[in-house]
Design an enzyme around this catalytic site. Sequence first.
Site, mmCIF file in Angstrom:
data_model
loop_
_atom_site.group_PDB
_atom_site.id
_atom_site.type_symbol
_atom_site.label_atom_id
_atom_site.label_comp_id
_atom_site.label_asym_id
_atom_site.label_seq_id
_atom_site.Cartn_x
_atom_site.Cartn_y
_atom_site.Cartn_z
ATOM 1 C CG ASP A 29 -2.031 0.979 1.196
ATOM 2 O OD1 ASP A 29 -1.909 1.978 0.466
ATOM 3 O OD2 ASP A 29 -3.035 0.783 1.910
ATOM 4 C CG ASP A 71 -4.081 5.500 -0.005
ATOM 5 O OD1 ASP A 71 -3.370 4.500 -0.117
ATOM 6 O OD2 ASP A 71 -4.851 5.697 0.960
ATOM 7 C CG HIS A 100 -9.436 6.804 3.224
ATOM 8 N ND1 HIS A 100 -8.514 7.694 2.752
ATOM 9 C CD2 HIS A 100 -8.888 5.574 3.018
ATOM 10 C CE1 HIS A 100 -7.454 7.030 2.302
ATOM 11 N NE2 HIS A 100 -7.653 5.744 2.445
ATOM 12 C CG HIS A 148 -7.679 7.810 6.847
ATOM 13 N ND1 HIS A 148 -6.431 7.450 7.254
ATOM 14 C CD2 HIS A 148 -8.122 6.794 6.068
ATOM 15 C CE1 HIS A 148 -6.119 6.258 6.741
ATOM 16 N NE2 HIS A 148 -7.131 5.843 6.013
ATOM 17 C CD GLU A 187 -7.751 1.651 1.984
ATOM 18 O OE1 GLU A 187 -6.771 0.915 2.017
ATOM 19 O OE2 GLU A 187 -7.768 2.771 2.520
ATOM 20 C CD GLU A 244 -5.925 2.673 -0.909
ATOM 21 O OE1 GLU A 244 -4.915 2.082 -0.517
ATOM 22 O OE2 GLU A 244 -6.458 3.614 -0.292
HETATM 23 CO CO CO Z 1 -6.130 4.267 1.710
#
Ligand code: CO
Length: 302
Positions: free
Chosen positions: A85, A96, A155, A163, A188, A288
């Site tokens: 990640d 992200d 998020h 977040h 995600e 994600e």
């Molecule tokens: Co994330």
Amino acid sequence: MNDEVLEKYIKAGKIAAEVREQSAKLAKVGMPLLELAEKVEAMVRSAGAEPAFPVNLSLNEFAAHYTPQHNDETKISGDDVLKIDVGAHIDGYIADTAITVDFGQHDGLLKAAKDALAAAVDLVKPGAAIGDISKAIEDAIRNSGFVPVENLTGHGLDRYVEHKEPSIPNIALRNDYRLSDGQVIAIEPFATNGVGHVKDTPEVMIFSFSADKPVRSMDAKRIASYVARYNGLPFAERWLLSEEARQSGVPDSLFRVRMALRELVQRGVLYSYPVLREAKAGMVSQAEHTIIVRDEPIIITK
Ligand code: CO
């Protein structure tokens, strides 16, 4: 969102996506996670971005928030499932993205998370209800014969904010929150062959600045002032044991850094992110993307 901001998001997204793909190729059985982490973060920097958070390299039943410690000796082994990640930011604008790499025979588990992400991304547009996106995620994972992780969510993102609302659950909950034009979100899905719930472990490798509060020890003061450079974004304990940190006055001792981090968390100066483990030690996969919500949504990490 103005063009300058849009450009920064797109550049961050391109870098995060390239690093994600390179990292997945680089990861091999026998490779120490520490070596992989350092290479991933170096790639983000050399591409002209900064890590938005320490790369999470979570193996098997560990779902998230594992980043190697500076003396980590864990190596990738055959049959492992590794979630990579990666976050990259340009001037605080964050991309992200995550991929799962399989060193065993977990094709179905990986496909479950990927299919769920694709189904969810298809629904993104201004006005889309979070409840519908979550349902698409849950359905795709269950149709693949796996279980969605109920207490991990996608998020919203904002400048130097990793977040924020909305939370995008991986299970179908009634949720009438609707996406709006110009919002930036990360979706995600996490799939598992366990029970679909993650729990905190006692291990903490990642922290972020929470609030300015008085602290007692000089070490804690030095660390609090050093981490101001991350502007509230998450950082690793490992990053505090670098040569650069040492030269900036961070104590050159793992013991002192750990004591100071503990004090900072207890005082509420730092927020801690415990390593998350599937409750029944099920294998976990993740996929994600970060998306700019528009009539023509932009998947910046594609
Ligand atoms: Co994330």
